[in-house]
Design an enzyme around this catalytic site. Structure first.
Site, PDB file in Angstrom:
ATOM      1  N   SER A  28     -57.574  30.269  48.066  1.00 22.69           N
ATOM      2  CA  SER A  28     -59.050  30.444  47.700  1.00 22.69           C
ATOM      3  C   SER A  28     -59.637  29.105  48.741  1.00 22.69           C
ATOM      4  O   SER A  28     -59.244  28.010  48.700  1.00 22.69           O
ATOM      5  CB  SER A  28     -59.290  29.868  46.414  1.00 22.69           C
ATOM      6  OG  SER A  28     -59.686  30.968  45.919  1.00 22.69           O
ATOM      7  N   HIS A  59     -61.885  36.484  49.862  1.00 20.09           N
ATOM      8  CA  HIS A  59     -60.649  36.811  50.220  1.00 20.09           C
ATOM      9  C   HIS A  59     -60.850  37.901  51.388  1.00 20.09           C
ATOM     10  O   HIS A  59     -61.172  39.026  50.787  1.00 20.09           O
ATOM     11  CB  HIS A  59     -59.669  37.090  49.610  1.00 20.09           C
ATOM     12  CG  HIS A  59     -59.157  36.125  48.601  1.00 20.09           C
ATOM     13  ND1 HIS A  59     -58.039  35.319  48.578  1.00 20.09           N
ATOM     14  CD2 HIS A  59     -59.739  35.545  47.410  1.00 20.09           C
ATOM     15  CE1 HIS A  59     -57.928  34.541  47.605  1.00 20.09           C
ATOM     16  NE2 HIS A  59     -59.050  34.328  47.128  1.00 20.09           N
ATOM     17  N   HIS A  81     -53.815  39.034  43.512  1.00 11.03           N
ATOM     18  CA  HIS A  81     -53.558  38.188  42.246  1.00 11.03           C
ATOM     19  C   HIS A  81     -53.082  39.422  41.266  1.00 11.03           C
ATOM     20  O   HIS A  81     -53.760  40.432  41.385  1.00 11.03           O
ATOM     21  CB  HIS A  81     -55.015  37.631  41.981  1.00 11.03           C
ATOM     22  CG  HIS A  81     -55.321  36.352  43.000  1.00 11.03           C
ATOM     23  ND1 HIS A  81     -56.163  36.774  44.059  1.00 11.03           N
ATOM     24  CD2 HIS A  81     -55.056  35.295  43.135  1.00 11.03           C
ATOM     25  CE1 HIS A  81     -56.258  35.857  44.640  1.00 11.03           C
ATOM     26  NE2 HIS A  81     -55.680  34.784  43.930  1.00 11.03           N
ATOM     27  N   TYR A  83     -54.307  39.187  38.293  1.00 13.18           N
ATOM     28  CA  TYR A  83     -55.370  39.446  37.468  1.00 13.18           C
ATOM     29  C   TYR A  83     -56.319  40.438  38.313  1.00 13.18           C
ATOM     30  O   TYR A  83     -57.141  41.259  37.480  1.00 13.18           O
ATOM     31  CB  TYR A  83     -56.441  38.353  37.239  1.00 13.18           C
ATOM     32  CG  TYR A  83     -57.047  37.702  38.496  1.00 13.18           C
ATOM     33  CD1 TYR A  83     -57.973  38.115  39.154  1.00 13.18           C
ATOM     34  CD2 TYR A  83     -56.468  36.431  39.100  1.00 13.18           C
ATOM     35  CE1 TYR A  83     -58.602  37.677  40.419  1.00 13.18           C
ATOM     36  CE2 TYR A  83     -56.880  35.872  40.232  1.00 13.18           C
ATOM     37  CZ  TYR A  83     -58.015  36.562  40.906  1.00 13.18           C
ATOM     38  OH  TYR A  83     -58.675  35.875  41.890  1.00 13.18           O
ATOM     39  N   GLU A  84     -56.029  41.026  39.388  1.00 10.98           N
ATOM     40  CA  GLU A  84     -56.693  42.146  39.923  1.00 10.98           C
ATOM     41  C   GLU A  84     -56.121  43.579  39.212  1.00 10.98           C
ATOM     42  O   GLU A  84     -56.834  44.643  39.639  1.00 10.98           O
ATOM     43  CB  GLU A  84     -56.693  42.060  41.447  1.00 10.98           C
ATOM     44  CG  GLU A  84     -57.284  41.028  42.202  1.00 10.98           C
ATOM     45  CD  GLU A  84     -57.002  40.703  43.653  1.00 10.98           C
ATOM     46  OE1 GLU A  84     -57.767  41.582  44.668  1.00 10.98           O
ATOM     47  OE2 GLU A  84     -56.160  40.094  43.949  1.00 10.98           O
ATOM     48  N   ALA A 111     -56.120  26.981  44.852  1.00  8.25           N
ATOM     49  CA  ALA A 111     -57.186  26.009  44.283  1.00  8.25           C
ATOM     50  C   ALA A 111     -56.601  26.280  42.848  1.00  8.25           C
ATOM     51  O   ALA A 111     -55.958  27.186  42.591  1.00  8.25           O
ATOM     52  CB  ALA A 111     -58.388  26.632  44.367  1.00  8.25           C
ATOM     53  N   MET A 209     -53.890  30.793  39.208  1.00 12.50           N
ATOM     54  CA  MET A 209     -53.630  32.070  38.846  1.00 12.50           C
ATOM     55  C   MET A 209     -52.640  32.593  39.860  1.00 12.50           C
ATOM     56  O   MET A 209     -52.858  33.491  40.012  1.00 12.50           O
ATOM     57  CB  MET A 209     -54.851  32.814  38.755  1.00 12.50           C
ATOM     58  CG  MET A 209     -56.062  32.074  37.690  1.00 12.50           C
ATOM     59  SD  MET A 209     -57.527  32.730  37.632  1.00 12.50           S
ATOM     60  CE  MET A 209     -58.202  31.730  36.660  1.00 12.50           C
ATOM     61  N   SER A 210     -51.867  31.912  40.700  1.00  6.81           N
ATOM     62  CA  SER A 210     -51.341  32.750  42.055  1.00  6.81           C
ATOM     63  C   SER A 210     -49.960  31.811  41.912  1.00  6.81           C
ATOM     64  O   SER A 210     -49.552  31.033  41.249  1.00  6.81           O
ATOM     65  CB  SER A 210     -52.107  32.392  43.272  1.00  6.81           C
ATOM     66  OG  SER A 210     -52.401  31.006  43.433  1.00  6.81           O
ATOM     67  N   ASN A 233     -61.425  21.321  40.168  1.00  4.26           N
ATOM     68  CA  ASN A 233     -62.136  21.019  38.723  1.00  4.26           C
ATOM     69  C   ASN A 233     -61.218  20.377  37.910  1.00  4.26           C
ATOM     70  O   ASN A 233     -60.013  20.495  38.079  1.00  4.26           O
ATOM     71  CB  ASN A 233     -62.737  22.305  38.294  1.00  4.26           C
ATOM     72  CG  ASN A 233     -61.446  23.381  37.780  1.00  4.26           C
ATOM     73  OD1 ASN A 233     -60.962  24.022  38.836  1.00  4.26           O
ATOM     74  ND2 ASN A 233     -61.035  23.546  36.730  1.00  4.26           N
ATOM     75  N   HIS A 246     -66.719  29.937  39.892  1.00  3.58           N
ATOM     76  CA  HIS A 246     -66.078  30.317  40.947  1.00  3.58           C
ATOM     77  C   HIS A 246     -66.446  29.582  42.530  1.00  3.58           C
ATOM     78  O   HIS A 246     -65.894  29.107  43.276  1.00  3.58           O
ATOM     79  CB  HIS A 246     -65.921  31.907  41.147  1.00  3.58           C
ATOM     80  CG  HIS A 246     -65.150  32.520  42.470  1.00  3.58           C
ATOM     81  ND1 HIS A 246     -63.866  32.089  42.203  1.00  3.58           N
ATOM     82  CD2 HIS A 246     -65.393  33.079  43.367  1.00  3.58           C
ATOM     83  CE1 HIS A 246     -63.344  32.738  43.307  1.00  3.58           C
ATOM     84  NE2 HIS A 246     -64.335  33.329  44.106  1.00  3.58           N
TER      85      HIS A 246
HETATM   86  N1  HPA Z   1     -57.754  27.151  35.707  1.00  4.91           N
HETATM   87  C1  HPA Z   1     -57.024  28.245  36.423  1.00  4.91           C
HETATM   88  N2  HPA Z   1     -57.344  28.300  37.751  1.00  4.91           N
HETATM   89  C2  HPA Z   1     -58.037  27.767  38.527  1.00  4.91           C
HETATM   90  C3  HPA Z   1     -58.665  26.964  38.020  1.00  4.91           C
HETATM   91  C4  HPA Z   1     -58.532  26.480  36.686  1.00  4.91           C
HETATM   92  O1  HPA Z   1     -59.112  25.558  35.996  1.00  4.91           O
HETATM   93  N3  HPA Z   1     -59.326  26.116  38.956  1.00  4.91           N
HETATM   94  C5  HPA Z   1     -59.070  26.805  40.240  1.00  4.91           C
HETATM   95  N4  HPA Z   1     -58.424  27.830  39.914  1.00  4.91           N
END
Ligand code: HPA
Length: 271
Positions: A28, A59, A81, A83-84, A111, A209-210, A233, A246
């Site tokens: 990301s 992406h 991913h 989740y896709e 990320a 998530m990856s 974050n 995002h």
């Molecule tokens: N959680 C899950 N995936 C993420 C986050 C998060 O806080 N920040 C960036 N990708």
């Protein structure tokens, strides 16, 4: 299935006159690291036989072959991913192909949300270990005995030598770097405050998530892995209700890019 990986790899190898030694997954907002590669050849995913096509914002979906840090590399600009909605075999398809292209090392970036209270937005974290919290293991199903064992040892999944080298590079260049455990879960929801707390109790320092599926598949095939997260974050216990968008994730990732690029480039040079 093995034939399918080989066929995809042969399509690429027939169009280049070298074999890449290092694979890179640009996560990301880190797609720009691809600009530092001296590109010899690049393919849109849609033009590669049997390759999946990425859908998520930010992406672009390109496989880049060229030189970085004096080594031949293959880089994924855009990853797949879970989740896709892809099956794990699809999520990790490019990693299998990279093995057939000849890579010995894999570098993965992502990320992630910071769980460790010492982490700040914009920190980089070397992944020293992971927790697989995906609902399905990437190796679920038939094992390819030709590629690796049914029950792979996971004690040194993130290569200790590469971790040490990356820390040394960061120190030498006065770049602050954190280390820690990455927990990977399916998403696409970010965590609830209770889930952030649970992951912290599990012993994880960052969440995303990856990465975990790709690293499992690479490690299974004997590829040395190195991973780095950008903390986009943080979830302090007191302000876990703070919202995450995002856009924010992509902005922070972009700002950290120069330092990340330097470390990865020098790490590749040292391989
Ligand atoms: N959680 C899950 N995936 C993420 C986050 C998060 O806080 N920040 C960036 N990708």
């Amino acid at each position: 299935m093995l034939e399918k990986f080989k066929k995809t790899a042969d399509f690429i190898l027939n169009k280049i006159d070298f074999k890449p030694e290092v694979g890179i997954v640009l996560g990301s907002g880190l797609g720009g690291l691809g600009d530092k590669i001296n590109i010899k050849q690049s393919f849109d995913y849609k033009d590669i036989p049997n390759f999946p096509v990425s859908t998520v914002e930010g992406h672009s979906g390109k496989l880049i072959l060229g030189e970085l840090g004096g080594k031949k590399v293959v880089a994924m600009q855009g990853r797949f991913h879970y989740y896709e909605g892809y099956d794990m075999n699809i999520v990790t398809y490019p990693i299998r192909v990279m093995k057939f292209l000849g890579i010995k090392n894999l570098i993965v970036s992502n990320a992630a949300g910071g769980l460790n209270p010492k982490f700040k937005v914009g920190d980089m974290m070397i992944i020293t270990d992971h927790i697989n919290f995906f609902p399905r293991n990437a190796l679920f199903g038939k094992n390819y005995d030709e590629l690796g064992p049914r029950f792979p040892d996971m004690s040194k999944t993130y290569n200790p030598e590469l971790i040490k080298k990356a820390r040394d590079i960061a120190e030498k260049n006065n770049i602050k770097i954190q280390s820690g455990v990455y927990i990977g879960s399916s998403g696409p929801t970010l965590e609830t405050p209770a889930e952030y707390k649970m992951f912290r109790v599990f012993g994880a320092d960052a969440t995303g998530m990856s990465t975990v599926p790709e690293v499992i598949i690479a490690h299974h095939m004997g590829i040395k892995c190195f991973g780095m997260s950008i903390i986009t974050n943080v979830s302090e216990p007191e302000d876990a209700e703070q919202e995450t968008t995002h856009d924010e994730v992509q902005n922070v990732a972009g700002q950290v890019e120069p330092n990340m690029t330097l470390i990865i480039k020098e790490l590749i040079r040292s391989m």
